[in-house]
Design a protein around this motif. Structure first.
Motif, PDB file in Angstrom:
ATOM      1  N   ASP A 220      12.899 -11.660  37.303  1.00 56.79           N
ATOM      2  CA  ASP A 220      12.963 -10.875  37.816  1.00 56.79           C
ATOM      3  C   ASP A 220      14.077  -9.554  37.080  1.00 56.79           C
ATOM      4  OD1 ASP A 220      12.026  -8.259  38.600  1.00 56.79           O
ATOM      5  OD2 ASP A 220      11.783  -8.991  40.703  1.00 56.79           O
ATOM      6  N   VAL A 221      14.203  -9.399  35.930  1.00 55.23           N
ATOM      7  CA  VAL A 221      15.313  -7.889  35.719  1.00 55.23           C
ATOM      8  C   VAL A 221      14.554  -7.486  34.450  1.00 55.23           C
ATOM      9  CG1 VAL A 221      17.102 -10.587  35.808  1.00 55.23           C
ATOM     10  CG2 VAL A 221      15.670  -9.689  34.049  1.00 55.23           C
ATOM     11  N   LYS A 222      15.639  -6.259  34.057  1.00 56.75           N
ATOM     12  CA  LYS A 222      15.371  -5.349  32.832  1.00 56.75           C
ATOM     13  C   LYS A 222      16.684  -5.503  32.388  1.00 56.75           C
ATOM     14  CE  LYS A 222      12.769  -1.719  36.022  1.00 56.75           C
ATOM     15  NZ  LYS A 222      12.517  -0.894  36.463  1.00 56.75           N
ATOM     16  N   CYS A 223      16.449  -5.956  30.583  1.00 56.01           N
ATOM     17  CA  CYS A 223      17.459  -6.157  30.142  1.00 56.01           C
ATOM     18  C   CYS A 223      17.171  -6.150  28.757  1.00 56.01           C
ATOM     19  CB  CYS A 223      18.020  -7.529  30.346  1.00 56.01           C
ATOM     20  SG  CYS A 223      18.649  -8.324  32.234  1.00 56.01           S
ATOM     21  N   SER A 224      18.138  -5.100  28.161  1.00 55.61           N
ATOM     22  CA  SER A 224      17.489  -5.375  26.168  1.00 55.61           C
ATOM     23  C   SER A 224      18.896  -5.236  25.924  1.00 55.61           C
ATOM     24  CB  SER A 224      17.237  -3.257  26.306  1.00 55.61           C
ATOM     25  OG  SER A 224      18.006  -2.781  26.198  1.00 55.61           O
ATOM     26  N   HIS A 225      18.824  -4.927  24.611  1.00 58.59           N
ATOM     27  CA  HIS A 225      19.952  -4.935  23.614  1.00 58.59           C
ATOM     28  C   HIS A 225      19.707  -4.757  22.264  1.00 58.59           C
ATOM     29  CE1 HIS A 225      19.115  -9.359  22.172  1.00 58.59           C
ATOM     30  NE2 HIS A 225      20.323  -9.869  21.444  1.00 58.59           N
ATOM     31  N   GLY A 226      20.869  -4.290  21.509  1.00 57.62           N
ATOM     32  CA  GLY A 226      20.341  -3.888  20.222  1.00 57.62           C
ATOM     33  C   GLY A 226      21.751  -2.844  18.994  1.00 57.62           C
ATOM     34  N   ALA A 227      21.371  -3.254  18.083  1.00 59.40           N
ATOM     35  CA  ALA A 227      22.569  -3.091  17.257  1.00 59.40           C
ATOM     36  C   ALA A 227      22.149  -2.301  15.974  1.00 59.40           C
ATOM     37  CB  ALA A 227      22.850  -4.268  16.731  1.00 59.40           C
ATOM     38  N   THR A 228      22.343  -1.149  15.724  1.00 56.58           N
ATOM     39  CA  THR A 228      22.434  -1.140  13.670  1.00 56.58           C
ATOM     40  C   THR A 228      23.645  -0.678  13.246  1.00 56.58           C
ATOM     41  OG1 THR A 228      21.888   1.019  15.287  1.00 56.58           O
ATOM     42  CG2 THR A 228      20.499   0.455  14.746  1.00 56.58           C
ATOM     43  N   VAL A 229      22.815  -0.532  12.219  1.00 58.04           N
ATOM     44  CA  VAL A 229      24.230  -0.144  11.395  1.00 58.04           C
ATOM     45  C   VAL A 229      23.370   0.861  10.125  1.00 58.04           C
ATOM     46  CG1 VAL A 229      26.095  -0.359   9.506  1.00 58.04           C
ATOM     47  CG2 VAL A 229      25.172  -2.504  11.309  1.00 58.04           C
ATOM     48  N   GLY A 230      23.842   1.427   9.803  1.00 57.53           N
ATOM     49  CA  GLY A 230      22.873   2.526   8.980  1.00 57.53           C
ATOM     50  C   GLY A 230      24.086   3.913   8.322  1.00 57.53           C
ATOM     51  N   SER A 231      23.615   4.609   7.578  1.00 51.78           N
ATOM     52  CA  SER A 231      24.321   5.702   7.045  1.00 51.78           C
ATOM     53  C   SER A 231      23.820   6.957   7.145  1.00 51.78           C
ATOM     54  CB  SER A 231      23.838   5.611   5.699  1.00 51.78           C
ATOM     55  OG  SER A 231      22.647   6.053   5.042  1.00 51.78           O
ATOM     56  N   LEU A 232      24.481   8.420   6.948  1.00 52.83           N
ATOM     57  CA  LEU A 232      24.121   9.203   7.588  1.00 52.83           C
ATOM     58  C   LEU A 232      23.140   9.822   6.355  1.00 52.83           C
ATOM     59  CD1 LEU A 232      27.281  11.686   6.565  1.00 52.83           C
ATOM     60  CD2 LEU A 232      26.853  10.473   9.231  1.00 52.83           C
ATOM     61  N   ASN A 233      22.368  10.571   7.506  1.00 52.75           N
ATOM     62  CA  ASN A 233      21.018  11.403   7.257  1.00 52.75           C
ATOM     63  C   ASN A 233      20.143  12.008   5.966  1.00 52.75           C
ATOM     64  OD1 ASN A 233      17.764  12.360   6.887  1.00 52.75           O
ATOM     65  ND2 ASN A 233      17.634  11.366   8.467  1.00 52.75           N
ATOM     66  N   GLU A 234      20.624  11.966   5.162  1.00 52.98           N
ATOM     67  CA  GLU A 234      20.490  13.049   3.721  1.00 52.98           C
ATOM     68  C   GLU A 234      19.194  13.785   3.942  1.00 52.98           C
ATOM     69  OE1 GLU A 234      19.826  11.706  -0.090  1.00 52.98           O
ATOM     70  OE2 GLU A 234      21.874  10.279   0.433  1.00 52.98           O
ATOM     71  N   ASP A 235      18.548  13.972   4.508  1.00 54.74           N
ATOM     72  CA  ASP A 235      17.175  15.321   4.815  1.00 54.74           C
ATOM     73  C   ASP A 235      18.128  15.971   6.176  1.00 54.74           C
ATOM     74  OD1 ASP A 235      15.482  14.050   3.143  1.00 54.74           O
ATOM     75  OD2 ASP A 235      14.615  12.709   4.605  1.00 54.74           O
ATOM     76  N   GLU A 236      18.451  15.448   6.465  1.00 53.87           N
ATOM     77  CA  GLU A 236      19.371  16.728   7.844  1.00 53.87           C
ATOM     78  C   GLU A 236      20.165  16.986   7.129  1.00 53.87           C
ATOM     79  OE1 GLU A 236      21.213  14.032  10.838  1.00 53.87           O
ATOM     80  OE2 GLU A 236      19.248  13.893  11.679  1.00 53.87           O
ATOM     81  N   GLN A 237      21.558  16.478   5.937  1.00 57.22           N
ATOM     82  CA  GLN A 237      22.002  17.172   5.141  1.00 57.22           C
ATOM     83  C   GLN A 237      21.715  18.340   4.373  1.00 57.22           C
ATOM     84  OE1 GLN A 237      23.976  14.515   3.016  1.00 57.22           O
ATOM     85  NE2 GLN A 237      25.215  13.500   4.800  1.00 57.22           N
ATOM     86  N   PHE A 238      20.633  17.824   3.756  1.00 55.08           N
ATOM     87  CA  PHE A 238      19.667  18.720   2.970  1.00 55.08           C
ATOM     88  C   PHE A 238      19.441  19.985   4.255  1.00 55.08           C
ATOM     89  CE2 PHE A 238      16.263  20.941   1.096  1.00 55.08           C
ATOM     90  CZ  PHE A 238      15.910  21.128  -0.092  1.00 55.08           C
ATOM     91  N   TYR A 239      18.471  20.164   4.711  1.00 57.78           N
ATOM     92  CA  TYR A 239      18.566  21.051   5.751  1.00 57.78           C
ATOM     93  C   TYR A 239      19.385  22.199   6.220  1.00 57.78           C
ATOM     94  CZ  TYR A 239      16.478  23.066   9.462  1.00 57.78           C
ATOM     95  OH  TYR A 239      15.654  24.674  10.943  1.00 57.78           O
ATOM     96  N   MET A 240      20.705  21.369   6.597  1.00 54.06           N
ATOM     97  CA  MET A 240      21.724  22.086   6.991  1.00 54.06           C
ATOM     98  C   MET A 240      22.132  22.771   5.851  1.00 54.06           C
ATOM     99  SD  MET A 240      24.143  20.188   9.821  1.00 54.06           S
ATOM    100  CE  MET A 240      23.413  18.706   9.328  1.00 54.06           C
ATOM    101  N   ARG A 241      22.022  22.448   4.706  1.00 50.68           N
ATOM    102  CA  ARG A 241      23.145  23.253   3.288  1.00 50.68           C
ATOM    103  C   ARG A 241      22.195  23.914   2.889  1.00 50.68           C
ATOM    104  NH1 ARG A 241      25.108  19.049  -1.093  1.00 50.68           N
ATOM    105  NH2 ARG A 241      26.180  21.532  -1.530  1.00 50.68           N
ATOM    106  N   SER A 242      20.797  23.591   2.815  1.00 47.74           N
ATOM    107  CA  SER A 242      19.831  25.238   2.584  1.00 47.74           C
ATOM    108  C   SER A 242      20.101  26.304   3.624  1.00 47.74           C
ATOM    109  CB  SER A 242      18.728  24.885   3.037  1.00 47.74           C
ATOM    110  OG  SER A 242      17.163  23.930   4.068  1.00 47.74           O
TER     111      SER A 242
END
Length: 199
Positions: free
Chosen positions: A140-162
């Motif tokens: 009877d518990v609430k537990c979770s775990h997770g791990a991610t390894v990624g890179s910077l989002n190029e779509d976000e960069q394009f939006y800001m550069r525009s």
């Protein structure tokens, strides 16, 4: 490595070892900052109902840095809560290892325990190894775990550069946004130093 408790520096050095038994109704708020090579280990025992731990970690490793973070969070009594949140940047030939473990004992019903480790890998030669672990012996518990390894989002960069933002500033804003959940409890002078190093 620097360790803060409630925004106050309590430990500093290449290697940090922190051990604590958290009592009934006690709240523990820790923030780790790693900006170079080193090791940090946490052994925390939640020994009573109402014990509450928030552990946040930030690692910014580049060049040839090697960092290792190990967490053992043990819930031995029910009704306690823990949350681990780690975020970091790895660049150059840096190497980061994260080994996080949550143990919930058979009698520790109504436990809440969460663990997240997220990393932005900014170069192809950087190495990130994450090992989140749950050992749950109660039902009877609430537990979770997770791990991610990624890179910077190029779509976000394009939006800001525009919209007239330079690529360098767009990347900096993305990184600040990514790190913000773990930097919000740090002193202003430490934040200023971290953000200025991102330029």
């Amino acid at each position: 490595m620097i360790l803060f408790e409630n925004g106050v520096k309590i430990l500093e050095g290449r290697d940090i070892c922190f051990s604590k038994r958290v009592a009934a109704g006690e709240t523990l708020r820790l923030s780790l900052v790693c900006r170079d090579s080193g090791t940090a280990s946490f052994d925390i025992d939640m020994e009573a109902e109402g014990a509450d731990v928030e552990l946040k970690g930030l690692y910014l490793c580049s060049a040839e840095a090697k960092a290792s973070i190990r967490v053992n969070m043990r819930h031995t009594v029910g009704g306690s809560r823990s949350n681990q949140l780690f975020r970091g940047l790895v660049d150059g030939n840096a190497r980061v290892e994260f080994d996080g473990r949550i143990v919930v004992a058979p009698d520790a019903q109504k436990t809440e325990a969460y663990q997240t480790a997220q990393t932005l890998q900014l170069s192809d030669t950087a190495v990130v190894q994450t090992s989140p672990q749950l050992e749950i012996y109660a039902d009877d518990v609430k537990c979770s775990h997770g791990a991610t390894v990624g890179s910077l989002n190029e779509d976000e960069q394009f939006y800001m550069r525009s919209r007239g933002i330079s690529l360098e500033e767009a990347r900096r804003l993305q990184i600040i946004s990514f790190l913000s959940p773990v930097t919000e409890d740090l002193p202003a002078d430490v934040l200023e130093e971290i953000y200025s190093s991102l330029v």
